[in-house]
Design a protein around this motif. Structure first.
Motif, PDB file in Angstrom:
ATOM      1  N   SER A 266       0.780  -1.248   0.000  1.00 50.43           N
ATOM      2  CA  SER A 266       0.000   0.000   0.000  1.00 50.43           C
ATOM      3  C   SER A 266       0.806   1.288   0.000  1.00 50.43           C
ATOM      4  O   SER A 266       0.209   2.360  -0.119  1.00 50.43           O
ATOM      5  CB  SER A 266      -0.963   0.032   1.206  1.00 50.43           C
ATOM      6  OG  SER A 266      -1.840  -1.063   1.174  1.00 50.43           O
ATOM      7  N   VAL A 267       2.126   1.241   0.134  1.00 45.26           N
ATOM      8  CA  VAL A 267       2.905   2.484   0.123  1.00 45.26           C
ATOM      9  C   VAL A 267       2.808   3.146  -1.253  1.00 45.26           C
ATOM     10  O   VAL A 267       2.535   4.348  -1.359  1.00 45.26           O
ATOM     11  CB  VAL A 267       4.379   2.230   0.506  1.00 45.26           C
ATOM     12  CG1 VAL A 267       5.201   3.507   0.357  1.00 45.26           C
ATOM     13  CG2 VAL A 267       4.474   1.718   1.931  1.00 45.26           C
ATOM     14  N   ALA A 268       3.010   2.354  -2.317  1.00 45.87           N
ATOM     15  CA  ALA A 268       2.867   2.892  -3.673  1.00 45.87           C
ATOM     16  C   ALA A 268       1.432   3.318  -3.947  1.00 45.87           C
ATOM     17  O   ALA A 268       1.175   4.296  -4.661  1.00 45.87           O
ATOM     18  CB  ALA A 268       3.313   1.846  -4.695  1.00 45.87           C
ATOM     19  N   PHE A 269       0.482   2.611  -3.368  1.00 47.62           N
ATOM     20  CA  PHE A 269      -0.941   2.868  -3.572  1.00 47.62           C
ATOM     21  C   PHE A 269      -1.385   4.168  -2.913  1.00 47.62           C
ATOM     22  O   PHE A 269      -2.178   4.940  -3.471  1.00 47.62           O
ATOM     23  CB  PHE A 269      -1.714   1.675  -3.015  1.00 47.62           C
ATOM     24  CG  PHE A 269      -3.205   1.784  -3.138  1.00 47.62           C
ATOM     25  CD1 PHE A 269      -3.805   2.088  -4.342  1.00 47.62           C
ATOM     26  CD2 PHE A 269      -4.015   1.556  -2.036  1.00 47.62           C
ATOM     27  CE1 PHE A 269      -5.180   2.177  -4.459  1.00 47.62           C
ATOM     28  CE2 PHE A 269      -5.388   1.641  -2.144  1.00 47.62           C
ATOM     29  CZ  PHE A 269      -5.974   1.948  -3.359  1.00 47.62           C
ATOM     30  N   LEU A 270      -0.863   4.455  -1.719  1.00 47.61           N
ATOM     31  CA  LEU A 270      -1.316   5.604  -0.936  1.00 47.61           C
ATOM     32  C   LEU A 270      -0.535   6.888  -1.209  1.00 47.61           C
ATOM     33  O   LEU A 270      -1.091   7.986  -1.092  1.00 47.61           O
ATOM     34  CB  LEU A 270      -1.214   5.273   0.557  1.00 47.61           C
ATOM     35  CG  LEU A 270      -2.157   4.216   1.109  1.00 47.61           C
ATOM     36  CD1 LEU A 270      -1.763   3.868   2.546  1.00 47.61           C
ATOM     37  CD2 LEU A 270      -3.595   4.703   1.080  1.00 47.61           C
ATOM     38  N   SER A 271       0.739   6.776  -1.551  1.00 49.03           N
ATOM     39  CA  SER A 271       1.614   7.952  -1.592  1.00 49.03           C
ATOM     40  C   SER A 271       1.162   8.993  -2.607  1.00 49.03           C
ATOM     41  O   SER A 271       1.135  10.194  -2.305  1.00 49.03           O
ATOM     42  CB  SER A 271       3.056   7.518  -1.899  1.00 49.03           C
ATOM     43  OG  SER A 271       3.550   6.679  -0.893  1.00 49.03           O
ATOM     44  N   GLY A 272       0.819   8.559  -3.822  1.00 53.83           N
ATOM     45  CA  GLY A 272       0.421   9.495  -4.864  1.00 53.83           C
ATOM     46  C   GLY A 272      -0.792  10.334  -4.501  1.00 53.83           C
ATOM     47  O   GLY A 272      -0.750  11.573  -4.565  1.00 53.83           O
ATOM     48  N   PRO A 273      -1.930   9.695  -4.124  1.00 52.16           N
ATOM     49  CA  PRO A 273      -3.109  10.479  -3.744  1.00 52.16           C
ATOM     50  C   PRO A 273      -2.871  11.419  -2.565  1.00 52.16           C
ATOM     51  O   PRO A 273      -3.365  12.554  -2.562  1.00 52.16           O
ATOM     52  CB  PRO A 273      -4.138   9.395  -3.386  1.00 52.16           C
ATOM     53  CG  PRO A 273      -3.720   8.215  -4.175  1.00 52.16           C
ATOM     54  CD  PRO A 273      -2.227   8.253  -4.207  1.00 52.16           C
ATOM     55  N   ILE A 274      -2.124  10.963  -1.559  1.00 51.82           N
ATOM     56  CA  ILE A 274      -1.840  11.824  -0.404  1.00 51.82           C
ATOM     57  C   ILE A 274      -1.007  13.018  -0.845  1.00 51.82           C
ATOM     58  O   ILE A 274      -1.294  14.169  -0.485  1.00 51.82           O
ATOM     59  CB  ILE A 274      -1.117  11.031   0.705  1.00 51.82           C
ATOM     60  CG1 ILE A 274      -2.044   9.983   1.305  1.00 51.82           C
ATOM     61  CG2 ILE A 274      -0.621  11.981   1.805  1.00 51.82           C
ATOM     62  CD1 ILE A 274      -1.361   9.060   2.300  1.00 51.82           C
ATOM     63  N   ALA A 275       0.036  12.761  -1.633  1.00 49.30           N
ATOM     64  CA  ALA A 275       0.910  13.844  -2.099  1.00 49.30           C
ATOM     65  C   ALA A 275       0.145  14.835  -2.967  1.00 49.30           C
ATOM     66  O   ALA A 275       0.326  16.055  -2.847  1.00 49.30           O
ATOM     67  CB  ALA A 275       2.093  13.261  -2.871  1.00 49.30           C
ATOM     68  N   SER A 276      -0.711  14.331  -3.854  1.00 55.44           N
ATOM     69  CA  SER A 276      -1.474  15.212  -4.739  1.00 55.44           C
ATOM     70  C   SER A 276      -2.435  16.094  -3.962  1.00 55.44           C
ATOM     71  O   SER A 276      -2.612  17.277  -4.280  1.00 55.44           O
ATOM     72  CB  SER A 276      -2.249  14.381  -5.776  1.00 55.44           C
ATOM     73  OG  SER A 276      -1.366  13.662  -6.606  1.00 55.44           O
ATOM     74  N   SER A 277      -3.059  15.530  -2.919  1.00 55.83           N
ATOM     75  CA  SER A 277      -3.980  16.330  -2.112  1.00 55.83           C
ATOM     76  C   SER A 277      -3.235  17.382  -1.288  1.00 55.83           C
ATOM     77  O   SER A 277      -3.751  18.473  -1.049  1.00 55.83           O
ATOM     78  CB  SER A 277      -4.795  15.428  -1.188  1.00 55.83           C
ATOM     79  OG  SER A 277      -3.952  14.752  -0.260  1.00 55.83           O
ATOM     80  N   LEU A 278      -2.007  17.060  -0.889  1.00 55.20           N
ATOM     81  CA  LEU A 278      -1.214  18.028  -0.113  1.00 55.20           C
ATOM     82  C   LEU A 278      -0.646  19.128  -1.000  1.00 55.20           C
ATOM     83  O   LEU A 278      -0.721  20.312  -0.665  1.00 55.20           O
ATOM     84  CB  LEU A 278      -0.070  17.303   0.604  1.00 55.20           C
ATOM     85  CG  LEU A 278      -0.442  16.353   1.743  1.00 55.20           C
ATOM     86  CD1 LEU A 278       0.799  15.622   2.253  1.00 55.20           C
ATOM     87  CD2 LEU A 278      -1.100  17.115   2.896  1.00 55.20           C
ATOM     88  N   ALA A 279      -0.079  18.735  -2.143  1.00 54.83           N
ATOM     89  CA  ALA A 279       0.586  19.699  -3.020  1.00 54.83           C
ATOM     90  C   ALA A 279      -0.394  20.499  -3.853  1.00 54.83           C
ATOM     91  O   ALA A 279      -0.064  21.579  -4.347  1.00 54.83           O
ATOM     92  CB  ALA A 279       1.589  18.975  -3.925  1.00 54.83           C
ATOM     93  N   GLY A 280      -1.625  19.972  -4.050  1.00 57.66           N
ATOM     94  CA  GLY A 280      -2.619  20.698  -4.820  1.00 57.66           C
ATOM     95  C   GLY A 280      -2.492  20.437  -6.313  1.00 57.66           C
ATOM     96  O   GLY A 280      -1.546  19.808  -6.789  1.00 57.66           O
ATOM     97  N   LYS A 281      -3.458  20.923  -7.055  1.00 54.26           N
ATOM     98  CA  LYS A 281      -3.480  20.728  -8.503  1.00 54.26           C
ATOM     99  C   LYS A 281      -2.598  21.758  -9.200  1.00 54.26           C
ATOM    100  O   LYS A 281      -2.292  22.807  -8.653  1.00 54.26           O
ATOM    101  CB  LYS A 281      -4.909  20.829  -9.022  1.00 54.26           C
ATOM    102  CG  LYS A 281      -5.838  19.748  -8.481  1.00 54.26           C
ATOM    103  CD  LYS A 281      -7.232  19.908  -9.047  1.00 54.26           C
ATOM    104  CE  LYS A 281      -8.163  18.805  -8.520  1.00 54.26           C
ATOM    105  NZ  LYS A 281      -9.539  18.955  -9.050  1.00 54.26           N
TER     106      LYS A 281
END
Length: 339
Positions: A266-281
């Protein structure tokens, strides 16, 4: 025009702030990883050992156990995070993570075959696992093409099916293996930092650094891809070549990291969505995704080691984090499909 410039500056500032905060969190967790274990060592002793001073009891534990474990968590977490983000970004689907669509399963099957059947360990396992990860990715891609037509949804479904097949092969190999080999192999398959040694770190570090710099050099492509393939093509980007290069780089990252630490769930699964929500669009989240992967792996390892009476592999904790998120994604996607 002024509003556009201000918006761009705000996005850049947010991105830099997120990277800074994640870096600080990583450093704090690294310090905890080095200080806390079966025995607590003060920060001053850790610093002395890192500076080359020899302290009875402390030096051996820090240099031979805690530093390899910490470095394995940092590098593998970063690799899993970046690889997951690349796959999810290219395939336009949060379910398109290497550990969901079969890439990690291919790597694991190859590594288990080498260890249990051929009784081979060391660097050759990493190379074979990496090669088989690439072969698995190519196979999934080729099976996704029907009558010359390729779709991302079909690739994800075929990847899940291939993953199930490879996991069945892995289970068969475990059932036929010698009893004394099964325990350590099962621990590795759960995603564990317990067996990481210092000799495993240099190669992993070189691969992670080189491929991260390579993917960062493609930042412009990473930012354009979410806008759609047609739009990217009009800007002169060779979609097929760019996707192929980036996916091969991500497969090498995931394969090499998996061969060292096992498939940390789940590290690969979770990291992208969490990072995108933090960094913004509007700004790529490649580096934030890697840092989130590092934070997740280090944090989960500390929890797995200290929060329970038994020391669980780190993959058990990260797997518990990933399961609810996958259910949430499936429910949300199902509702969108109904509506």
């Amino acid at each position: 025009m002024t509003e556009l410039n201000n918006g761009f500056k705000k996005r850049v500032l947010r991105w830099k702030t997120v990277v800074l905060l994640l870096s600080i969190m990583s450093l704090i967790l690294i310090a905890c990883e080095l200080c806390f274990g079966s025995v607590y060592y003060p920060v001053k002793d850790i610093i002395k050992v890192l500076m080359g001073e020899n302290i009875d009891g402390v030096s051996y534990a820090v240099k031979n156990v805690r530093i390899p474990r910490m470095m394995g968590a940092v590098l593998s977490g970063f690799a899993f995070g970046i690889a997951g983000y690349v796959f999810q970004n290219l395939l336009h689907n949060p379910l398109a993570s290497p550990d969901v669509i079969g890439i990690s399963a291919g790597t694991s099957t190859a590594a288990v075959f080498m260890i249990l059947v051929l009784n081979i360990r060391g660097g050759i396992v990493s190379l074979v696992a990496m090669a088989f990860g690439i072969i698995t990715a190519i196979l999934i891609y080729r099976l996704s093409i029907i009558k010359g037509h390729f779709t991302y949804g079909r690739m994800i479904l075929i990847g899940i099916a291939v993953s199930a097949l490879l996991r069945a092969v892995t289970s068969y190999l475990l059932s036929k293996a010698a009893e004394y080999d099964v325990g350590s192999t099962m621990q590795w398959l759960s995603g564990s930092l317990n067996g990481v040694q210092m000799k495993d770190i240099p190669a992993l570090m070189v691969v992670v650094v080189i491929l991260t710099l390579f993917l960062v050099s493609l930042t412009r492509h990473v930012e354009i891809i979410p806008l759609g393939d047609d739009f990217a093509t009009t800007l002169g980007i060779n979609i097929r070549l760019t996707y192929s290069i980036m996916i091969v780089a991500a497969v090498i990252l995931i394969s090499f990291a998996t061969s060292v630490t096992g498939p940390i769930a789940s590290v690969a699964f979770l990291s992208g969505p969490i990072a995108s929500s933090l960094a913004g669009k509007g700004k790529e989240s490649l580096i934030p995704a890697g840092l989130v992967g590092t934070v997740l792996t280090l944090g989960a390892d500390l929890v797995a080691f200290h929060a329970f009476p038994v020391h669980y592999p780190v993959g058990v904790v990260t797997g518990l984090l990933g399961a609810p998120y996958m259910l949430y994604l499936l429910i949300r996607m199902n509702r969108r499909g109904i509506n």
